[in-house]
Design a protein around this motif. Structure first.
Motif, PDB file in Angstrom:
ATOM      1  N   SER A   1     -91.935  42.601  -7.210  1.00 53.99           N
ATOM      2  CA  SER A   1     -92.872  41.539  -6.838  1.00 53.99           C
ATOM      3  C   SER A   1     -94.171  41.794  -7.590  1.00 53.99           C
ATOM      4  N   ILE A   2     -94.886  40.740  -7.974  1.00 54.46           N
ATOM      5  CA  ILE A   2     -96.193  41.000  -8.597  1.00 54.46           C
ATOM      6  C   ILE A   2     -97.327  40.857  -7.581  1.00 54.46           C
ATOM      7  N   GLY A   3     -97.001  40.656  -6.325  1.00 52.18           N
ATOM      8  CA  GLY A   3     -98.053  40.606  -5.313  1.00 52.18           C
ATOM      9  C   GLY A   3     -97.587  39.818  -4.099  1.00 52.18           C
ATOM     10  N   ASP A   4     -98.358  39.937  -3.034  1.00 52.40           N
ATOM     11  CA  ASP A   4     -97.958  39.335  -1.764  1.00 52.40           C
ATOM     12  C   ASP A   4     -98.343  37.866  -1.686  1.00 52.40           C
ATOM     13  N   TYR A   5     -97.719  37.075  -2.510  1.00 53.45           N
ATOM     14  CA  TYR A   5     -97.873  35.623  -2.505  1.00 53.45           C
ATOM     15  C   TYR A   5     -96.616  35.069  -3.149  1.00 53.45           C
ATOM     16  N   VAL A   6     -96.330  33.790  -2.908  1.00 51.90           N
ATOM     17  CA  VAL A   6     -95.080  33.225  -3.419  1.00 51.90           C
ATOM     18  C   VAL A   6     -95.370  32.233  -4.537  1.00 51.90           C
ATOM     19  N   LEU A   7     -94.782  32.502  -5.704  1.00 54.40           N
ATOM     20  CA  LEU A   7     -94.875  31.582  -6.840  1.00 54.40           C
ATOM     21  C   LEU A   7     -93.706  30.612  -6.760  1.00 54.40           C
ATOM     22  N   SER A   8     -93.787  29.542  -7.544  1.00 54.70           N
ATOM     23  CA  SER A   8     -92.684  28.575  -7.477  1.00 54.70           C
ATOM     24  C   SER A   8     -91.458  29.073  -8.234  1.00 54.70           C
TER      25      SER A   8
HETATM   26  N1  ADE Z   1     -91.174  34.877  -7.419  1.00 55.94           N
HETATM   27  C1  ADE Z   1     -91.920  34.126  -6.582  1.00 55.94           C
HETATM   28  N2  ADE Z   1     -93.005  34.786  -6.178  1.00 55.94           N
HETATM   29  C2  ADE Z   1     -92.954  36.010  -6.781  1.00 55.94           C
HETATM   30  C3  ADE Z   1     -93.781  37.154  -6.755  1.00 55.94           C
HETATM   31  N3  ADE Z   1     -94.888  37.216  -6.011  1.00 55.94           N
HETATM   32  N4  ADE Z   1     -93.415  38.223  -7.490  1.00 55.94           N
HETATM   33  C4  ADE Z   1     -92.296  38.183  -8.224  1.00 55.94           C
HETATM   34  N5  ADE Z   1     -91.468  37.140  -8.295  1.00 55.94           N
HETATM   35  C5  ADE Z   1     -91.793  36.060  -7.574  1.00 55.94           C
END
Ligand code: ADE
Length: 223
Positions: A131-138
């Motif tokens: 994960s690159i951090g505590d948030y959600v990407l699309s």
């Molecule tokens: N895909 C969606 N959010 C992500 C996140 N925070 N880190 C890695 N992959 C992701």
């Protein structure tokens, strides 16, 4: 080093990984980045790569077959050190992980989308979840680009000054000290005298002191 990235939207990677320092790394032959459009392995006329989740619930799940097919095709050609899955519930990426991964020869990075991939992919094929951090990407593409950039710049010969990666923030768990360039005075603001002194030992000492001071103030959790 070679990195193969599997993505539902590879265009997102092409726009980020072929410029600036990553372009230089590739032009110098130090880094090969290959993107793979998962849809090419999709099922049926519509090249389907996702489907409804068993048991119901919102969102779609990335199908197992296209991912297996794509990864197995790559693994027929060469041995991969890691098969990484980008996902918000992975281990949070940091400089130590970037350093470790930069020592590998061949990596696969799978970008998640929608509600994520069928668990059987994670159980059977994936060796590391990031994960690159505590948030959600699309989608995982931007996260993959972050990881590739952080790894790529560490490869020997990519940075002009080979030492400079060692002086980055986080390399020794300290944030980087302030930097200045010309002019020495701007609107009454002066560059610290010590940096103009030409006295290497004093400059080194000043930078270390500042790095500690800034880390204590901004990120005491690192100490
Ligand atoms: N895909 C969606 N959010 C992500 C996140 N925070 N880190 C890695 N992959 C992701």
């Amino acid at each position: 080093m070679r990195i193969d990235i599997i993505a539902a939207v590879p265009e997102l990677l092409d726009s980020t990984l072929h410029h600036s320092m990553m372009k230089r790394a590739q032009d110098k032959g130090l880094l090969e980045i290959h993107t793979h459009d998962l849809r090419k392995y999709g099922i049926g006329n519509y090249r389907q790569i996702d489907d409804y989740p068993y048991g119901g619930g919102a969102g779609m799940v990335m199908k197992v077959e296209p991912i297996f097919e794509c990864i197995e095709e790559l693994q027929k050609e060469r041995t991969y050190d890691e098969v990484i899955y980008m996902t918000p519930d992975g281990t949070v990426f940091d400089q130590k992980t970037a350093n470790q991964l930069s020592l590998q020869k061949n990596l696969i990075i799978l970008c998640g989308h929608y509600k994520g991939v069928d668990q059987r992919v994670r159980d059977q094929l994936i060796t590391r979840e990031i994960s690159i951090g505590d948030y959600v990407l699309s989608g995982g593409e931007l996260a993959a680009a972050v990881v590739v950039d952080a790894i790529g710049r560490l490869l020997p010969g990519v940075l002009n000054d080979e030492c400079s990666a060692l002086e980055d923030s986080f390399q020794d768990n300290l944030l980087a000290p302030p930097v200045y360039t010309r002019p020495a005075q701007f609107r009454g603001m002066h560059v610290p005298e010590v940096l103009l002194s030409g006295h290497d030992a004093r400059i080194r000492e000043w930078r270390e002191e500042k790095a500690w001071e800034i880390t204590r103030r901004k990120r005491p959790d690192l100490l």
